[in-house]
Design a protein around this motif. Structure first.
Motif, PDB file in Angstrom:
ATOM      1  N   MET A   1     -14.932 -56.078 -30.568  1.00  0.00           N
ATOM      2  CA  MET A   1     -13.796 -55.429 -29.915  1.00  0.00           C
ATOM      3  C   MET A   1     -14.029 -55.417 -28.414  1.00  0.00           C
ATOM      4  N   ASN A   2     -13.004 -55.737 -27.600  1.00  0.00           N
ATOM      5  CA  ASN A   2     -13.203 -55.860 -26.167  1.00  0.00           C
ATOM      6  C   ASN A   2     -13.121 -54.520 -25.470  1.00  0.00           C
ATOM      7  N   VAL A   3     -13.429 -54.562 -24.146  1.00  0.00           N
ATOM      8  CA  VAL A   3     -13.500 -53.315 -23.396  1.00  0.00           C
ATOM      9  C   VAL A   3     -12.148 -52.622 -23.312  1.00  0.00           C
ATOM     10  N   ALA A   4     -11.060 -53.404 -23.284  1.00  0.00           N
ATOM     11  CA  ALA A   4      -9.732 -52.783 -23.238  1.00  0.00           C
ATOM     12  C   ALA A   4      -9.500 -51.932 -24.470  1.00  0.00           C
ATOM     13  N   ASP A   5      -9.933 -52.435 -25.631  1.00  0.00           N
ATOM     14  CA  ASP A   5      -9.788 -51.668 -26.850  1.00  0.00           C
ATOM     15  C   ASP A   5     -10.654 -50.413 -26.809  1.00  0.00           C
ATOM     16  N   ASP A   6     -11.861 -50.542 -26.285  1.00  0.00           N
ATOM     17  CA  ASP A   6     -12.737 -49.373 -26.168  1.00  0.00           C
ATOM     18  C   ASP A   6     -12.117 -48.320 -25.259  1.00  0.00           C
ATOM     19  N   LYS A   7     -11.518 -48.747 -24.160  1.00  0.00           N
ATOM     20  CA  LYS A   7     -10.885 -47.796 -23.245  1.00  0.00           C
ATOM     21  C   LYS A   7      -9.738 -47.070 -23.929  1.00  0.00           C
ATOM     22  N   THR A   8      -8.955 -47.803 -24.709  1.00  0.00           N
ATOM     23  CA  THR A   8      -7.843 -47.185 -25.422  1.00  0.00           C
ATOM     24  C   THR A   8      -8.341 -46.148 -26.411  1.00  0.00           C
ATOM     25  N   ILE A   9      -9.405 -46.490 -27.137  1.00  0.00           N
ATOM     26  CA  ILE A   9      -9.991 -45.559 -28.104  1.00  0.00           C
ATOM     27  C   ILE A   9     -10.468 -44.295 -27.401  1.00  0.00           C
ATOM     28  N   VAL A  10     -11.193 -44.479 -26.288  1.00  0.00           N
ATOM     29  CA  VAL A  10     -11.720 -43.333 -25.543  1.00  0.00           C
ATOM     30  C   VAL A  10     -10.582 -42.478 -24.990  1.00  0.00           C
ATOM     31  N   LYS A  11      -9.590 -43.128 -24.393  1.00  0.00           N
ATOM     32  CA  LYS A  11      -8.460 -42.396 -23.810  1.00  0.00           C
ATOM     33  C   LYS A  11      -7.721 -41.604 -24.877  1.00  0.00           C
ATOM     34  N   ASP A  12      -7.424 -42.234 -25.998  1.00  0.00           N
ATOM     35  CA  ASP A  12      -6.699 -41.549 -27.066  1.00  0.00           C
ATOM     36  C   ASP A  12      -7.522 -40.405 -27.645  1.00  0.00           C
ATOM     37  N   TYR A  13      -8.823 -40.633 -27.817  1.00  0.00           N
ATOM     38  CA  TYR A  13      -9.695 -39.607 -28.385  1.00  0.00           C
ATOM     39  C   TYR A  13      -9.747 -38.370 -27.496  1.00  0.00           C
ATOM     40  N   PHE A  14      -9.943 -38.582 -26.189  1.00  0.00           N
ATOM     41  CA  PHE A  14     -10.075 -37.440 -25.281  1.00  0.00           C
ATOM     42  C   PHE A  14      -8.741 -36.818 -24.909  1.00  0.00           C
ATOM     43  N   ASN A  15      -7.651 -37.400 -25.372  1.00  0.00           N
ATOM     44  CA  ASN A  15      -6.340 -36.769 -25.203  1.00  0.00           C
ATOM     45  C   ASN A  15      -5.866 -36.111 -26.490  1.00  0.00           C
ATOM     46  N   SER A  16      -6.737 -36.086 -27.512  1.00  0.00           N
ATOM     47  CA  SER A  16      -6.337 -35.496 -28.804  1.00  0.00           C
ATOM     48  C   SER A  16      -7.482 -34.643 -29.331  1.00  0.00           C
ATOM     49  N   THR A  17      -8.008 -35.006 -30.500  1.00  0.00           N
ATOM     50  CA  THR A  17      -9.044 -34.183 -31.129  1.00  0.00           C
ATOM     51  C   THR A  17     -10.305 -34.081 -30.280  1.00  0.00           C
ATOM     52  N   GLY A  18     -10.622 -35.149 -29.566  1.00  0.00           N
ATOM     53  CA  GLY A  18     -11.806 -35.137 -28.728  1.00  0.00           C
ATOM     54  C   GLY A  18     -11.718 -34.120 -27.611  1.00  0.00           C
ATOM     55  N   PHE A  19     -10.520 -33.941 -27.074  1.00  0.00           N
ATOM     56  CA  PHE A  19     -10.352 -32.964 -25.998  1.00  0.00           C
ATOM     57  C   PHE A  19     -10.703 -31.564 -26.471  1.00  0.00           C
ATOM     58  N   ASP A  20     -10.182 -31.168 -27.620  1.00  0.00           N
ATOM     59  CA  ASP A  20     -10.470 -29.832 -28.141  1.00  0.00           C
ATOM     60  C   ASP A  20     -11.969 -29.636 -28.361  1.00  0.00           C
ATOM     61  N   ARG A  21     -12.613 -30.654 -28.911  1.00  0.00           N
ATOM     62  CA  ARG A  21     -14.051 -30.551 -29.186  1.00  0.00           C
ATOM     63  C   ARG A  21     -14.852 -30.427 -27.899  1.00  0.00           C
ATOM     64  N   TRP A  22     -14.599 -31.325 -26.936  1.00  0.00           N
ATOM     65  CA  TRP A  22     -15.408 -31.338 -25.723  1.00  0.00           C
ATOM     66  C   TRP A  22     -15.031 -30.216 -24.767  1.00  0.00           C
ATOM     67  N   LYS A  23     -13.808 -29.730 -24.839  1.00  0.00           N
ATOM     68  CA  LYS A  23     -13.447 -28.543 -24.052  1.00  0.00           C
ATOM     69  C   LYS A  23     -14.315 -27.362 -24.483  1.00  0.00           C
ATOM     70  N   ARG A  24     -14.531 -27.216 -25.796  1.00  0.00           N
ATOM     71  CA  ARG A  24     -15.395 -26.148 -26.296  1.00  0.00           C
ATOM     72  C   ARG A  24     -16.841 -26.375 -25.868  1.00  0.00           C
ATOM     73  N   ILE A  25     -17.300 -27.616 -25.988  1.00  0.00           N
ATOM     74  CA  ILE A  25     -18.685 -27.916 -25.635  1.00  0.00           C
ATOM     75  C   ILE A  25     -18.938 -27.622 -24.163  1.00  0.00           C
ATOM     76  N   TYR A  26     -17.999 -28.004 -23.298  1.00  0.00           N
ATOM     77  CA  TYR A  26     -18.185 -27.807 -21.862  1.00  0.00           C
ATOM     78  C   TYR A  26     -17.752 -26.419 -21.401  1.00  0.00           C
ATOM     79  N   GLY A  27     -17.367 -25.568 -22.318  1.00  0.00           N
ATOM     80  CA  GLY A  27     -16.987 -24.205 -21.981  1.00  0.00           C
ATOM     81  C   GLY A  27     -18.139 -23.250 -22.226  1.00  0.00           C
TER      82      GLY A  27
END
Length: 227
Positions: A1-27
């Motif tokens: 999978m190319n870097v563009a796909d990785d960026k999309t995965i990361v962006k989507d993750y941190f704008n959804s379930t990942g955001f809630d998880r890491w917001k708690r971790i960094y809080g």
């Protein structure tokens, strides 16, 4: 999978379930033992960077780019110390949270300033460019390009952290223990320190300070390089 796909995965993750998880971790709220371990490890890395910069005695005179700022864990204390901070993240949700946290401290002050941007889209010149715990999302064959781009923005210094590729960590990653838990949704890329140093050197930077943060579930090699 190319870097563009990785960026999309990361962006989507941190704008959804990942955001809630890491917001708690960094809080500072209640989290599980694994998340607390990661929180403490990340904070150790942030604290080391702040201590390095404060020890130099000129932080209030610096312009700093915090590339991949997350919720502002580094940007906000740097601005509190007087630095002029431009911060960005690929996640709109992360940037929104960072703005809220900064507003609660600085009001409508424009320092630190936050923007939604991919690392590759960053431009401008800064005395110091900092990129913490971001390269783990970039494949090995793309990391050198990203590091070189960050170097092009730095007039005097670049500070990077990355998950080092060692036998022990490679084994942990292989057996699925590097980032445990059902919420693991992004790839974790390890990088050889020698490869990172080589890219920095090719761009005119020499490593001056280094440190390793290691907890049970968090591993991060920190390098400071100057021209």
């Amino acid at each position: 999978m190319n870097v563009a796909d990785d960026k999309t995965i990361v962006k989507d993750y941190f704008n959804s379930t990942g955001f809630d998880r890491w917001k708690r971790i960094y809080g500072d709220g209640e989290v599980n033992k694994v998340q607390l371990d990661i929180r403490n490890g990340h904070q150790q890395t942030v604290d080391k960077v702040i201590n390095w910069l404060q020890a130099d005695g000129n932080l209030a005179q610096l312009s700093i780019c915090d590339a991949g700022c997350g919720v502002g864990s580094l940007s906000i204390p740097l601005a509190e110390s007087g630095a002029k901070v431009y911060a960005s993240d690929i996640s709109e949700m992360m940037v929104g949270e960072a703005k809220e946290r900064a507003a609660s401290i600085f009001g409508n002050n424009d320092n630190p300033s936050f923007d939604v941007q991919d690392l590759a889209a960053l431009s401008g010149k800064y005395h110091t460019v900092i990129c913490l715990d971001v390269l783990i999302h970039y494949p090995v064959n793309e990391a050198s390009t990203m590091i070189s781009h960050l170097c092009s923005l730095a007039e005097s210094r670049i500070i990077l952290s990355f998950a080092p590729k060692t036998f022990a960590l490679s084994l942990l990653k292989k057996i699925g223990s590097f980032f445990p838990g059902a919420s693991k949704a992004t790839r974790a890329y390890l990088h050889r320190e020698a490869d990172v140093v080589k890219v920095l050197s090719a761009n005119g930077f020499t490593v001056k300070r280094s440190s390793m943060t290691k907890t049970r579930f968090y591993f991060s090699r920190l390098l400071e390089a100057t021209r």
